[in-house]
Design an enzyme around this catalytic site. Structure first.
Site, PDB file in Angstrom:
ATOM      1  N   ASN A   1       0.841  -1.188   0.000  1.00  0.00           N
ATOM      2  CA  ASN A   1       0.000   0.000   0.000  1.00  0.00           C
ATOM      3  C   ASN A   1       0.874   1.235   0.000  1.00  0.00           C
ATOM      4  O   ASN A   1       1.964   1.254   0.566  1.00  0.00           O
ATOM      5  CB  ASN A   1      -0.948   0.002   1.205  1.00  0.00           C
ATOM      6  CG  ASN A   1      -0.233   0.381   2.467  1.00  0.00           C
ATOM      7  OD1 ASN A   1       0.831  -0.115   2.733  1.00  0.00           O
ATOM      8  ND2 ASN A   1      -0.813   1.267   3.231  1.00  0.00           N
ATOM      9  N   THR A   2       0.428   2.250  -0.677  1.00  0.00           N
ATOM     10  CA  THR A   2       1.253   3.440  -0.822  1.00  0.00           C
ATOM     11  C   THR A   2       0.572   4.670  -0.249  1.00  0.00           C
ATOM     12  O   THR A   2       0.901   5.795  -0.598  1.00  0.00           O
ATOM     13  CB  THR A   2       1.552   3.703  -2.309  1.00  0.00           C
ATOM     14  OG1 THR A   2       0.309   3.643  -3.016  1.00  0.00           O
ATOM     15  CG2 THR A   2       2.503   2.672  -2.862  1.00  0.00           C
ATOM     16  N   SER A   3      -0.413   4.461   0.600  1.00  0.00           N
ATOM     17  CA  SER A   3      -1.029   5.636   1.217  1.00  0.00           C
ATOM     18  C   SER A   3      -1.517   5.268   2.611  1.00  0.00           C
ATOM     19  O   SER A   3      -1.634   4.104   2.951  1.00  0.00           O
ATOM     20  CB  SER A   3      -2.209   6.104   0.372  1.00  0.00           C
ATOM     21  OG  SER A   3      -3.190   5.092   0.354  1.00  0.00           O
TER      22      SER A   3
END
Lengths: 267, 285, 256
Positions: free
Chosen positions: A49-51
């Site tokens: 995941n990047t957020s």
């Protein structure tokens, strides 16, 4: 330091029984395995995941002549939803450290648990040595940089403040990449853009802030942040740490005044 | 030599509740030359007696620096000490990397003790055959720790280990009350005088006359960023001279007066069976 | 009885013909060579007290402490080998930390006791290791469970106690303890009794010097385990000293 959290101890000999654990005589071939989420590949490699999901907004810290103050509002948002409205994001770590966290709140809670464990370790050595703010800041840098290097960062941006044994105040910021700096004012999130200039503007060139000045600035900045940052709310807490005391005060409310709203045109 | 039934390895308790292998390892410490550690309120000092292994070799290294704020002095199996010092160094380095500060001495030694303990409980290991004196300085001031092969560690005001160290300890006990308020020079002189007690009589006679032959190493660590340093030969000689001249130390052993040190329980005694434990055979009731 | 010297007592993994594991008995022997340790469980707290034998004037007063803090509210006192004691303290702390990481609350003492005694027990099963030469006292106080006290033997067996003792003068200490009802006792008195017992059982002929050390976890300390709490320790030492003086006095009067 505790050397080993994974199990209650090392095996008595290699592939042998572990004290306190059950010994399976047939399953002796166990080698070190990476957690499955680290070795499972998707069709194009592994994606993480990047957020962040649940987030806390700005934290503002100001250093004054004999201590530091760190403030943050009590909102934790879920996207644009003001989901949790009474969450403290400024923590007392021990008698000389306070910490304010912004970013993914789950990650903040997770790192806070690790820090709390360290404080218990300080206690059980029974040697009157406690962690200093500078040490905590350094440790956070190493942890966060390590995580980002493994492509699995903690989505946090924290402000560490406190006083050391000689009573010298420390205020610093560590972010999710392990970047760190110290200053008389540090801020995360929107406060970087909205509060930082306000504080710098009022900094006397020849001396530090006084406690009163710092406190006034904090109130002013939290008000501005409330008006201008949609992820802010009117309630906030302030951590104060000096040689003589260390506590989180509040929650306080900003002086709301919406009479000017009627004059705003063009939106 | 009679073989004791219960001393085969470290996993066997004797019926008296003793661990003979551990006790034997403690004997190894007494084979090394003596070393002294002591402190005043601002500095910790190590003094070690070095002897060349042979006429042709340089004298062995007795003091090993670990980090800027601590170092150790050893007595016993030097090779074992190297393993421990390597571990200590890497621990200090790791700590410094994580926290950008120095490893508190007491915590480091606690962890060292726990590392050493495992060697006293498993049949595939033997205890470390080396005793350490640790001198360090942290935010709680100067420290002297004694670490023994049984994995015990003791916080000391002053201590001496190694062969014939009992007389050094007697010296230290006698002057213990004055150490805290000593100047740094004085505390080093006390260290030298204490270690002089561990010399045998003939050594004492030849070496007091010719100072430079008394082969000692001195190290100091303390406040005001006084990093752990091993003194140079010139400085060492200066202190040897100073110790010799200090008239406050009137009770210093004069070689002519010496009539064999009494009460030195760890003097190497002749006869091979002396240090063997009592034969543990008999019935319980 | 076929016992010592018959070869059945050399390994922890071997029974003797009459069904005993002698290595465990021998380990227990080791415990009795060190200073007395007691634990008293009162109404609002638990006190751990230790007779720390001083072997050299060169040692610092805090050298070789036998009382440890395991969690904020858990104390541990150990009789036996110091090296083993330090090691088990580390194990107990890991257990406590582990539990806290998973459940975000302090480990219940019964649970900790189970884990640590399981660990100690594992060392009595294999010839490759030796049993621990220690006896462990665990103490805690919290709002829900109140005061608690457990003791673990070198064999790995453990029990809960109102009052218990280990080490050199275990028997005398037990005799002293049986005179009191600790369960009803407030912390102030409990601490004094601890002082009295330790000073009474100390044998001046065998060991000249000792230092009284105390761990206290009680309502009065807000559920925090304190080692050598200034006021309470002073009160215990004073009570101990005067108890000792009383005893000496009555001894003198005895023959008259």
């Amino acid at each position: 330091m505790l050397n080993n959290y994974q199990s209650s101890g090392y095996p008595l000999w290699s592939n042998g029984p572990t004290p306190g654990g059950f010994y399976n005589f047939t399953g002796g071939q166990q080698t070190h395995k990476l957690p499955s989420e680290l070795v499972t590949e998707g069709p194009y490699g592994t994606k993480r995941n990047t957020s962040s999901i649940t987030t806390g907004s700005s934290v503002l810290g100001i250093r004054f002549d004999e201590g530091v103050m760190i403030a943050a509002d009590t909102l934790v948002s879920y996207g644009s939803l003001a989901r949790y409205q009474d969450i403290h994001r400024v923590f007392k770590i021990n008698n000389n450290i306070i910490l304010g966290g912004s970013g993914d709140f789950a990650d903040i809670q997770s790192i806070k648990r690790n820090i709390d464990q360290k404080m218990i370790e300080d206690q059980y050595y029974d040697d009157q040595i406690t962690m200093k703010p500078k040490e905590l800041s350094s440790w956070l840098t190493r942890v966060l940089y390590g995580r980002r290097s493994r492509m699995n960062p903690l989505y946090i941006d924290v402000v560490v403040g406190g006083v050391d044994k000689q009573g010298v105040p420390f205020l610093g910021n560590v972010d999710l990449r392990g970047r760190a700096y110290e200053d008389y004012v540090v801020a995360t999130g929107f406060a970087r853009h909205l509060a930082l200039p306000l504080v710098r503007e009022r900094k006397p060139a020849d001396r530090d802030f006084t406690a009163q000045e710092a406190s006034d600035l904090i109130r002013k900045c939290m008000e501005v942040l409330y008006y201008r940052d949609t992820r802010n709310m009117s309630k906030y807490t302030v951590g104060v740490c000096t040689t003589s005391n260390c506590l989180v005060e509040g929650p306080y409310n900003v002086n709301e005044n919406w009479t000017f709203a009627a004059n705003i045109k063009g939106y | 030599m009679f073989r004791n039934q219960y001393d085969s390895d470290v996993t066997v308790w004797s019926p008296q509740g003793r661990l003979h292998q551990v006790e034997y390892a403690m004997e190894a410490v007494k084979l090394g030359t003596a070393t002294v550690g002591l402190k005043n309120k601002s500095h910790a000092v190590l003094v070690a007696l070095c002897k060349p292994l042979s006429e042709l070799s340089a004298s062995q290294r007795k003091i090993i620096p670990i980090d800027d704020h601590l170092g150790i002095s050893i007595a016993g199996i030097t090779a074992d000490a190297r393993v421990l010092s390597k571990w200590l160094r890497s621990e200090c380095l790791n700590y410094k990397h994580s926290y950008e500060s120095i490893y508190p001495i007491s915590r480091l030694i606690t962890n060292l003790g726990n590392k050493m303990q495992t060697t006293t409980q498993r049949y595939d290991r033997r205890p470390f055959g080396v005793g350490l004196l640790v001198a360090g300085y942290d935010e709680n001031g100067p420290h002297i720790y004694q670490v023994v092969p049984s994995a015990n560690y003791i916080n000391c005001k002053a201590m001496s280990i190694g062969s014939r160290s009992q007389s050094a300890r007697t010296y230290l006990e006698r002057h213990l009350s004055s150490f805290n308020d000593c100047t740094t020079d004085e505390i080093i002189c006390h260290g030298i005088n204490a270690i002089r007690g561990s010399l045998s009589n003939d050594e004492l006679i030849t070496k007091t006359e010719n100072l430079s032959q008394l082969n000692i190493t001195i190290a100091i660590v303390g406040e005001n960023y006084n990093k752990f340093t091993i003194l140079t030969d010139e400085e060492t000689n200066k202190y040897l001279e100073m110790a010799n001249n200090s008239n406050s130390l009137d009770d210093q052993r004069k070689p002519t007066e010496v009539v064999g040190t009494s009460g030195s329980d760890d003097d190497p005694k002749p006869g091979p069976s002396d240090s063997d434990p009592q034969v543990a055979v008999g019935t319980m009731e | 009885m076929s016992t010592i010297g018959t070869g059945y007592d050399l390994s922890a993994s071997q029974f003797s013909p009459d069904g005993r594991v002698f290595q465990i008995d021998y380990a227990s022997k080791a415990v009795e060579k060190w200073g007395t340790v007691i634990g008293l469980r009162g109404k609002n707290g638990v006190v751990l007290a230790v007779e720390k034998i001083i072997t050299s004037s060169l040692h610092e007063p805090d050298a070789g402490g036998r009382i440890f803090t395991i969690e904020r509210n858990i104390g541990m006192a150990v009789a036996g080998l110091m090296a083993d004691a330090n090691y088990i303290a580390d194990i107990a702390r890991q257990e406590a930390a582990n539990f806290r990481q998973q459940f975000e609350k302090p480990i219940p003492l019964k649970h900790l006791c189970d884990r640590v005694s399981g660990y100690i027990h594992a060392y009595t099963l294999y010839s490759a290791v030796r049993p621990f030469g220690i006896s462990v006292l665990l103490a805690s106080w919290d709002e829900t469970d109140g005061p608690q006290l457990y003791k673990i033997e070198p064999s790995g067996s453990s029990f809960g106690y109102y009052a218990c003792a280990s080490g050199k003068a275990k028997q005398q200490a037990k005799t002293e303890m049986e005179k009191f009802k600790f369960a009803e006792m407030d912390t102030e008195t409990l601490v004094k009794r601890a002082g009295e017992i330790i000073y009474r059982v100390h044998d001046e002929l065998k060991d000249k010097n000792f230092r009284f050390e105390m761990g206290l976890v009680a309502q009065e300390t807000q559920g925090t385990h304190c080692i050598n709490h200034e006021l309470y320790t002073l009160s215990a030492r004073n009570a101990g000293e005067s108890a000792k003086d009383d005893d000496d006095g009555s001894d003198n009067e005895g023959p008259q």
